[in-house]
Design a protein around this motif. Sequence first.
Motif: not given
Length: 602
Positions: A219-221, A230-231, A251-255
Amino acid sequence: MDHTPRSRGLGRRALLQAAVGTPAAVAASSLALGNTAAEATESAHPADPSAARFTLAVMPDTQYLFDEGGTDPEPVRESLRYLLRRRQDDNIVFMTHLGDVTEHGTEAEMASADPVFRTIEGKLPWSVLAGNHDVSGDDQRGDTPFLRTFGPRRFARSSTFRGASPDGYNTYHVFRAADRTWLVLALDWRTSDEGLAWARQVLDQNPGVPTILTTHDIVSPNDDGSATISDNGRHLWDGLIRSYDQIFLAMGGHYWPAGRTVQTNEHGNPVHLHITNYQDRYYGGAGMIRYYTFDLATGAIDVETFSPWLLEKRNPSTLEAETRELSGDVDRFTVELDFHHRFPGTPIPPLPPNAVLLPGTVAYWRFDGKDGDAATAARDLSGQGNDLTVQRIGTSGPDVLKYSAEFHEAQPAHGSVRFDGAKNRGAVLHTSASAPLATMKFQNGYTLETFIKLPEPFEGDHAWMGIFSWEGRAGDAGKDGGWSPDDAPCSLNVTSERFLQFVVYPVNQNDDPTCWSHALPPGRWTHVAVVNDGHHTAIYVDGSKIARNASLDSNGISTVGKPFAIGGTQGGGRYDQGFYGWIGDTRIVSRALRPDQFLTAR
């Protein structure tokens, strides 16, 4: 993380050249939970797998601390040391890294990260996955420095590692916490269709196991602290998450900055999706970790975010003090989740009656009739002759007492009876007046046990409804002290506030020493035990002793030759209030039992 360009001097071509090598020989392990990898020595300051409260530690993007252009791994190392020091006190059962371990994914950067993460190996189970700064392309990319450093071979001796996809970039792990099994899926930052097929196979072979999905990009913020799929997150949602009800947290990071959202899956249940990434903060995130502290007793996950490395500093600078512990709404919050409803788990197999007939058992009843049929009787399985038959209150019909397939998960038998009582309505199951229980005095002590469940919502006038009691009047035993001589000689009741009340007229007192519990939650099974050691009485609720137990010396029960009953309490020798809810296995033992001897023991 894609927000900032890679360091100059090491472009995509150099990254790909660094990744070229002999493909790793990765064997996919068995997908079933029963096929475990070799046991490791993850026992230093061990966590408690049975405690209802436990912690999952999460470490997001650490790439700026493993960068050839300038690196300082000490914040990460200190975070890992902190987890080891706190493992027992915080009951940390697992740690997961969300990818982008390094900035460029080179051999040199992996060699720098390798010994840092060995800090916890053999001491704390963990998982890791590849982010876009560790690798390029999807999980069919072949051999890379990441795979050689953090691939399945590294985890072969971990007690929680269960298998990897054939390419080696997707893994799954299981751990024990709160007396149940949990599954972690660690998926590559770009999981291919082949990777998703493998993940579906893992879940198909482990149905119903609560699952936490970790990846790098999901997901993006948004500016308000919320998040949007997110895509890549949509690829995971459509291809995996939405169809598998056991996935409750992803859960993820990235953004950055951090954010969260909740989506509803095909089964109508919530899935919590979180961004955890602090590489944009001071010192590349300063080895920030996030605690997910699960509390199954309260149905909540408490989330907090902090840097152990900065917390250790005795005289922090202003910037360090601002960063060491984050308190914003996206960094410190609570997720409400009814674990018992969402994941009822596999019931403990039923026990035969003789398995719970301890020495001193004078009565034991279980209710094994067909779900929905009218209940008519219950045989005393202790063999003491205290069989139960039905007496309806007033003009009540057979619908007020039915067999039910519901039961407490730790109950010996898998069944109960459903009482639909109210004022001047209901039914009781009682012995005959000639049954042994009618005249027993219990002067050597007693343990009275049962399982109950109150309906949710708990509506209507059900004040002082009886769970079980001895019929008759205390006055008939010569008792004119206490509340009233019209009281039953002994009874366990529920007040209008859902408190338990146990009142007894003992043999040695012209009084009614009374015990009171806290308010019982509706919609949930509860085990209740009343224990008297010949002098004092205490109530235990789900194995825990309550506070408001009577201090007055209490020996025996002043029975008057009247029946014992389940589902009501007489006043003045008559029933005018029926029990409303479920009652399960009920046992009477003529001595005080310890909690580890209760019906819930295995």
